[in-house]
Design a protein around this motif. Structure first.
Motif, PDB file in Angstrom:
ATOM      1  N   ALA A 172       0.411  -1.184  -0.437  1.00  0.00           N
ATOM      2  CA  ALA A 172      -0.342  -0.035   0.469  1.00  0.00           C
ATOM      3  C   ALA A 172       0.515   0.732  -0.238  1.00  0.00           C
ATOM      4  O   ALA A 172       1.746   0.787   0.452  1.00  0.00           O
ATOM      5  N   GLY A 173       0.463   2.379  -0.884  1.00  0.00           N
ATOM      6  CA  GLY A 173       1.740   3.396  -1.007  1.00  0.00           C
ATOM      7  C   GLY A 173       3.021   3.067  -1.271  1.00  0.00           C
ATOM      8  O   GLY A 173       3.481   4.055  -1.398  1.00  0.00           O
ATOM      9  N   ARG A 174       3.221   2.681  -2.048  1.00  0.00           N
ATOM     10  CA  ARG A 174       4.221   2.163  -2.605  1.00  0.00           C
ATOM     11  C   ARG A 174       4.631   1.353  -4.738  1.00  0.00           C
ATOM     12  O   ARG A 174       2.987   1.377  -4.683  1.00  0.00           O
ATOM     13  N   MET A 175       5.497   1.597  -5.256  1.00  0.00           N
ATOM     14  CA  MET A 175       6.020   1.416  -6.648  1.00  0.00           C
ATOM     15  C   MET A 175       6.958  -0.056  -5.971  1.00  0.00           C
ATOM     16  O   MET A 175       7.981   0.355  -5.648  1.00  0.00           O
ATOM     17  N   THR A 176       6.499  -0.541  -7.337  1.00  0.00           N
ATOM     18  CA  THR A 176       8.185  -2.044  -7.791  1.00  0.00           C
ATOM     19  C   THR A 176       8.026  -1.812  -8.845  1.00  0.00           C
ATOM     20  O   THR A 176       6.569  -1.288  -9.801  1.00  0.00           O
ATOM     21  N   GLY A 177       9.586  -2.018  -9.572  1.00  0.00           N
ATOM     22  CA  GLY A 177      10.129  -2.031 -10.629  1.00  0.00           C
ATOM     23  C   GLY A 177       9.957  -0.636 -11.071  1.00  0.00           C
ATOM     24  O   GLY A 177      10.892  -0.553 -10.108  1.00  0.00           O
ATOM     25  N   ARG A 178      10.879  -0.161 -12.121  1.00  0.00           N
ATOM     26  CA  ARG A 178      11.363   0.592 -12.730  1.00  0.00           C
ATOM     27  C   ARG A 178      11.070   1.802 -14.242  1.00  0.00           C
ATOM     28  O   ARG A 178      10.200   0.925 -14.341  1.00  0.00           O
ATOM     29  N   LYS A 179      11.705   2.591 -14.078  1.00  0.00           N
ATOM     30  CA  LYS A 179      11.496   3.089 -15.706  1.00  0.00           C
ATOM     31  C   LYS A 179      10.977   2.314 -16.674  1.00  0.00           C
ATOM     32  O   LYS A 179      11.622   1.539 -17.503  1.00  0.00           O
ATOM     33  N   GLY A 180       9.207   2.293 -17.351  1.00  0.00           N
ATOM     34  CA  GLY A 180       9.522   1.275 -18.219  1.00  0.00           C
ATOM     35  C   GLY A 180       8.855  -0.198 -17.775  1.00  0.00           C
ATOM     36  O   GLY A 180       8.243  -0.065 -18.719  1.00  0.00           O
ATOM     37  N   ALA A 181       8.709  -0.464 -16.670  1.00  0.00           N
ATOM     38  CA  ALA A 181       7.776  -1.598 -16.197  1.00  0.00           C
ATOM     39  C   ALA A 181       7.630  -1.421 -14.705  1.00  0.00           C
ATOM     40  O   ALA A 181       8.642  -2.003 -14.098  1.00  0.00           O
ATOM     41  N   ARG A 182       6.736  -1.097 -14.100  1.00  0.00           N
ATOM     42  CA  ARG A 182       6.629  -0.089 -13.107  1.00  0.00           C
ATOM     43  C   ARG A 182       5.094  -0.451 -12.721  1.00  0.00           C
ATOM     44  O   ARG A 182       4.199  -0.619 -13.534  1.00  0.00           O
ATOM     45  N   ALA A 183       4.829  -0.915 -10.754  1.00  0.00           N
ATOM     46  CA  ALA A 183       3.963  -1.925 -10.301  1.00  0.00           C
ATOM     47  C   ALA A 183       2.785  -0.442  -9.800  1.00  0.00           C
ATOM     48  O   ALA A 183       4.363  -0.234  -8.967  1.00  0.00           O
ATOM     49  N   MET A 184       2.591   0.193  -9.367  1.00  0.00           N
ATOM     50  CA  MET A 184       1.960   1.876  -8.688  1.00  0.00           C
ATOM     51  C   MET A 184       0.643   1.382  -8.176  1.00  0.00           C
ATOM     52  O   MET A 184      -0.426   1.013  -8.608  1.00  0.00           O
ATOM     53  N   TRP A 185       0.535   0.659  -6.691  1.00  0.00           N
ATOM     54  CA  TRP A 185       0.075   0.387  -5.720  1.00  0.00           C
ATOM     55  C   TRP A 185      -1.482   1.732  -6.157  1.00  0.00           C
ATOM     56  O   TRP A 185      -1.629   2.759  -6.316  1.00  0.00           O
ATOM     57  N   PHE A 186      -2.978   1.433  -6.647  1.00  0.00           N
ATOM     58  CA  PHE A 186      -3.725   2.333  -6.625  1.00  0.00           C
ATOM     59  C   PHE A 186      -4.816   2.191  -6.040  1.00  0.00           C
ATOM     60  O   PHE A 186      -6.491   2.603  -6.772  1.00  0.00           O
ATOM     61  N   GLY A 187      -4.895   1.404  -4.779  1.00  0.00           N
ATOM     62  CA  GLY A 187      -6.058   1.557  -4.069  1.00  0.00           C
ATOM     63  C   GLY A 187      -6.139   0.622  -3.334  1.00  0.00           C
ATOM     64  O   GLY A 187      -5.062  -0.510  -3.441  1.00  0.00           O
ATOM     65  N   ARG A 188      -7.261  -0.228  -2.322  1.00  0.00           N
ATOM     66  CA  ARG A 188      -7.612  -1.279  -1.859  1.00  0.00           C
ATOM     67  C   ARG A 188      -7.266  -3.000  -3.356  1.00  0.00           C
ATOM     68  O   ARG A 188      -7.905  -2.605  -3.800  1.00  0.00           O
ATOM     69  N   ASP A 189      -6.699  -3.310  -2.311  1.00  0.00           N
ATOM     70  CA  ASP A 189      -6.183  -4.739  -3.768  1.00  0.00           C
ATOM     71  C   ASP A 189      -6.977  -3.856  -4.872  1.00  0.00           C
ATOM     72  O   ASP A 189      -7.000  -4.459  -5.992  1.00  0.00           O
ATOM     73  N   MET A 190      -5.880  -3.113  -5.403  1.00  0.00           N
ATOM     74  CA  MET A 190      -5.676  -2.696  -6.697  1.00  0.00           C
ATOM     75  C   MET A 190      -4.189  -1.428  -6.612  1.00  0.00           C
ATOM     76  O   MET A 190      -3.964  -1.546  -6.340  1.00  0.00           O
ATOM     77  N   ALA A 191      -3.376  -2.303  -8.015  1.00  0.00           N
ATOM     78  CA  ALA A 191      -1.970  -1.390  -8.997  1.00  0.00           C
ATOM     79  C   ALA A 191      -2.859  -1.090 -10.182  1.00  0.00           C
ATOM     80  O   ALA A 191      -3.154  -1.811 -11.000  1.00  0.00           O
ATOM     81  N   LEU A 192      -1.980  -0.038 -10.830  1.00  0.00           N
ATOM     82  CA  LEU A 192      -1.771  -0.113 -12.131  1.00  0.00           C
ATOM     83  C   LEU A 192      -0.282  -0.811 -12.463  1.00  0.00           C
ATOM     84  O   LEU A 192       1.013   0.071 -12.199  1.00  0.00           O
ATOM     85  N   LEU A 193      -0.244  -1.638 -13.879  1.00  0.00           N
ATOM     86  CA  LEU A 193       0.629  -1.686 -14.456  1.00  0.00           C
ATOM     87  C   LEU A 193       0.603  -1.211 -15.836  1.00  0.00           C
ATOM     88  O   LEU A 193       0.144  -0.417 -16.030  1.00  0.00           O
ATOM     89  N   ILE A 194       2.156  -0.196 -15.513  1.00  0.00           N
ATOM     90  CA  ILE A 194       2.386   1.009 -16.469  1.00  0.00           C
ATOM     91  C   ILE A 194       3.844  -0.004 -16.870  1.00  0.00           C
ATOM     92  O   ILE A 194       5.075   0.051 -16.291  1.00  0.00           O
ATOM     93  N   GLY A 195       3.605   0.505 -18.610  1.00  0.00           N
ATOM     94  CA  GLY A 195       4.434   0.561 -19.678  1.00  0.00           C
ATOM     95  C   GLY A 195       4.551  -0.999 -19.906  1.00  0.00           C
ATOM     96  O   GLY A 195       3.943  -1.402 -21.373  1.00  0.00           O
TER      97      GLY A 195
END
Lengths: 85, 195
Positions: free
Chosen positions: B59-82
């Motif tokens: 909760a409240g954190r990101m994993t991965g790196r530029k180009g392939a990142r997972a961003m926490w985006f709510g309860r039981d929700m994340a945004l896969l970016i890239g």
């Protein structure tokens, strides 16, 4: 006023939506005094109360907030999904 | 035949600058909501690790790196970016394409936290909101998200339909912060109190 969301941590009141008293839903679907209470009757306590809030602008979780209406102290915040409404 | 042209949310309105502050649009990337099915969070995290090299974010954190990142985006929700999401993820989670749903802006420069403090009720001090942190919050009365990518590098996200309002609000706050920092007395006083 600030609430400590179990998911997000301490947040400002502006992020939260207030729903109302956290009541146990009566068993069964037959109409009776329990349902009448559940739908229409609310206590107005001077003291400890349990309300449903939603962290609407935050994580979206529904919360049960135990607070004191006299001192404005927030005693506990729990996820409704885990605490049971 | 009508020729349709794809436009980014901030097309023609960005970048804007004020003093040393700069607001620009982040190059659009594939964005996918990941919502794990009940009891599938651990399996989803493993599948993400295998396919994209990053696990489920706390909760409240990101994993991965530029180009392939997972961003926490709510309860039981994340945004896969890239990346395009691996089809295998669908076994553990609901996937929803969000690529065109959000306006993603970058706010850079010293004083960026002062700008954001005018728009959202978060505690943005260095010792509290660090690089790699993200929060869903209220941004100028809109439901949005704020993330810290570096010391002076922030991301602001709201729904795409509100991009114009967000740009206006952030630009106004930027000009006011820049004006205060440029005012000789105020600037000196403020610099002293910065975190």
């Amino acid at each position: 006023m600030r609430l400590v969301c179990p998911v997000c941590g301490e947040r400002d009141r502006r992020e939260f939506y207030y729903q109302g008293a956290a009541l146990a839903r009566p068993d069964g679907s037959d109409w009776g005094p329990d349902w009448e209470d559940y739908l229409h009757n609310r206590d107005n306590p001077a003291g400890v109360t349990r309300d449903l809030w939603q962290h609407e602008q935050g994580c979206g979780a529904w919360l049960i907030v135990t607070r004191d209406t006299v001192t404005h102290e927030v005693l506990a915040v729990a996820l409704a999904a885990e605490a049971g409404a | 035949m009508v020729e349709l042209q794809a436009e980014s949310p901030g097309e023609g309105r960005l970048p804007v600058t004020a003093g040393d502050l700069r607001l620009s649009e982040v190059v659009r990337e594939r964005m996918t909501w990941l919502a794990p099915y009940k009891g599938q969070a651990a399996a989803l995290s493993e599948a993400m690790q295998a396919a994209h090299g990053m696990g489920w974010p706390k909760a409240g954190r990101m994993t991965g790196r530029k180009g392939a990142r997972a961003m926490w985006f709510g309860r039981d929700m994340a945004l896969l970016i890239g990346p395009e999401p691996d089809p295998g993820l669908a076994a553990h989670a609901a996937l929803v394409d969000q690529s065109d749903a959000w306006a993603v802006l970058a706010l850079e420069g010293p004083g960026a936290p002062e700008v954001l403090a005018r728009l959202c009720p978060l505690d943005l001090r260095d010792q509290v909101f660090k690089r790699g942190h993200v929060a869903r919050t209220e941004v100028a009365h809109m439901a949005g998200a704020i993330a810290r990518m570096g010391a002076d590098n922030w991301r602001i996200m709201v729904f795409r339909s509100m991009a114009g309002t967000l740009i206006h609000e952030v630009e106004t706050a930027m000009r006011r912060v820049a004006a205060r920092r440029n005012s000789p007395r105020e600037g000196a006083d403020r610099a002293h109190h910065l975190p």
